[in-house]
Write an enzyme that holds these catalytic residues in place. Structure first.
Site, PDB file in Angstrom:
ATOM      1  N   GLY A  82     -74.501  -0.420  13.407  1.00  0.00           N
ATOM      2  CA  GLY A  82     -73.533  -0.078  12.291  1.00  0.00           C
ATOM      3  C   GLY A  82     -72.720   1.415  12.530  1.00  0.00           C
ATOM      4  O   GLY A  82     -72.630   1.706  13.820  1.00  0.00           O
ATOM      5  N   LYS A  94     -70.618   7.987  14.204  1.00  0.00           N
ATOM      6  CA  LYS A  94     -71.816   7.457  14.279  1.00  0.00           C
ATOM      7  C   LYS A  94     -72.952   8.530  14.536  1.00  0.00           C
ATOM      8  O   LYS A  94     -72.772   9.819  14.862  1.00  0.00           O
ATOM      9  CB  LYS A  94     -72.235   6.369  15.520  1.00  0.00           C
ATOM     10  CG  LYS A  94     -71.394   5.200  15.259  1.00  0.00           C
ATOM     11  CD  LYS A  94     -71.597   3.946  16.159  1.00  0.00           C
ATOM     12  CE  LYS A  94     -73.096   3.998  16.429  1.00  0.00           C
ATOM     13  NZ  LYS A  94     -74.143   3.525  15.425  1.00  0.00           N
ATOM     14  N   GLU A 103     -76.842   5.062  21.790  1.00  0.00           N
ATOM     15  CA  GLU A 103     -76.003   3.995  21.023  1.00  0.00           C
ATOM     16  C   GLU A 103     -74.932   4.020  21.996  1.00  0.00           C
ATOM     17  O   GLU A 103     -73.986   2.860  22.094  1.00  0.00           O
ATOM     18  CB  GLU A 103     -75.669   4.394  19.630  1.00  0.00           C
ATOM     19  CG  GLU A 103     -76.860   4.216  18.714  1.00  0.00           C
ATOM     20  CD  GLU A 103     -76.841   4.668  17.486  1.00  0.00           C
ATOM     21  OE1 GLU A 103     -77.217   4.248  16.528  1.00  0.00           O
ATOM     22  OE2 GLU A 103     -75.822   5.620  17.027  1.00  0.00           O
TER      23      GLU A 103
HETATM   24  C1  5RP Z   1     -77.553   5.907  13.791  1.00  0.00           C
HETATM   25  C2  5RP Z   1     -76.218   5.548  13.434  1.00  0.00           C
HETATM   26  C3  5RP Z   1     -76.128   4.401  12.476  1.00  0.00           C
HETATM   27  O1  5RP Z   1     -75.479   3.147  12.924  1.00  0.00           O
HETATM   28  C4  5RP Z   1     -75.265   5.014  11.270  1.00  0.00           C
HETATM   29  O2  5RP Z   1     -75.967   6.210  10.859  1.00  0.00           O
HETATM   30  C5  5RP Z   1     -75.176   4.172  10.129  1.00  0.00           C
HETATM   31  O3  5RP Z   1     -76.560   3.945   9.725  1.00  0.00           O
HETATM   32  P1  5RP Z   1     -76.664   2.916   8.443  1.00  0.00           P
HETATM   33  O4  5RP Z   1     -76.704   1.499   8.486  1.00  0.00           O
HETATM   34  O5  5RP Z   1     -78.246   3.305   7.967  1.00  0.00           O
HETATM   35  O6  5RP Z   1     -75.851   3.415   7.095  1.00  0.00           O
HETATM   36  O7  5RP Z   1     -75.276   5.606  14.007  1.00  0.00           O
HETATM   37  O8  5RP Z   1     -77.499   6.890  14.746  1.00  0.00           O
END
Ligand code: 5RP
Length: 221
Positions: A82, A94, A103
């Protein structure tokens, strides 16, 4: 349609990009949670996964999906994750979930990176709604804060939080992200910074945006 339903829709749309007997990199967050649930239904078709966080590893194992160590895994054909924000070039912010370093490693080693988001995350200009999270070693906290101020940003220390790597997060608000490639480099040049949440040097190859009327697929490159 509510946001959770949209997240689920984009997560399920990523399944069509999975080839049999391949290793899948798995991101972190509430959208990815839906991807893991969907993946569990076809787990017999894949060779395994590599997780971007301890949380993701737990979720994968709970559903009986094999998890491999990155250094033993070899070729990763697809990474699914995501984002807090994404733009038309595939550049992302992110790290709200704090897993940005692992990530970014997974995004970099993977042949294809698919970003799954609901329409609220797709923006014209990065940084309007989200800070850029910066993972730093604890000793560098003040230095990183001052350097962010030097870049005209507002640093906010994430209280009572340590990453899976034992580091702190400083959320940098109001940075000027008109040159994402340069800013990603500048932040990483601050001593003590491990990684930052701007994904410009390794953008997403495909963005799956869930909207009330279906999935929009963007291929920035
Ligand atoms: C975690 C991330 C996630 O991908 C980003 O925060 C999006 O999260 P969500 O799908 O809960 O909105 O980078 O480190």
């Amino acid at each position: 349609m509510d946001q959770e339903a949209l997240k689920k829709q984009s997560a399920e749309a990523a399944l069509q990009y999975i080839h049999d007997d391949t290793i899948i990199g798995v991101g972190t967050g509430s959208t990815v949670k839906y991807f893991i649930e969907a993946l569990s239904k076809i787990k017999g078709r894949i060779a395994g996964t590599v997780a971007s966080s301890v949380d993701t590893e737990k979720q994968l194992k709970m559903l009986g999906i094999p998890v491999l160590d990155l250094n033993a895994a070899g070729r990763i054909s697809l990474y699914v994750d995501g984002a807090d924000e994404a733009n038309q070039y595939g550049y992302l912010i992110k790290g709200r979930g704090g897993a940005l370093t692992r990530e970014k490693i997974l995004a970099n080693v993977s042949e294809k990176f698919i970003c799954i988001i609901d329409e609220s995350k797709f923006v014209d200009i990065l940084g309007r709604n989200s800070p850029v999270p910066i993972e730093a070693i604890p000793m560098a906290r003040s230095l990183v804060g001052r350097k962010v101020v030097g870049l005209s940003g507002n640093p906010v220390y994430r209280e009572n939080y340590l990453t899976d790597n034992g580091n702190i997060i400083i959320d940098a608000y109001n940075l000027n992200i008109s040159k994402p490639l340069e800013l990603e480099n500048s932040l990483n040049c601050i001593p003590g910074v491990v990684e930052n949440g701007l994904f410009a040097h390794r953008p997403a190859d495909i963005i799956l945006i869930a909207k009330a009327n279906g999935i929009e697929t963007i291929k920035p490159r």
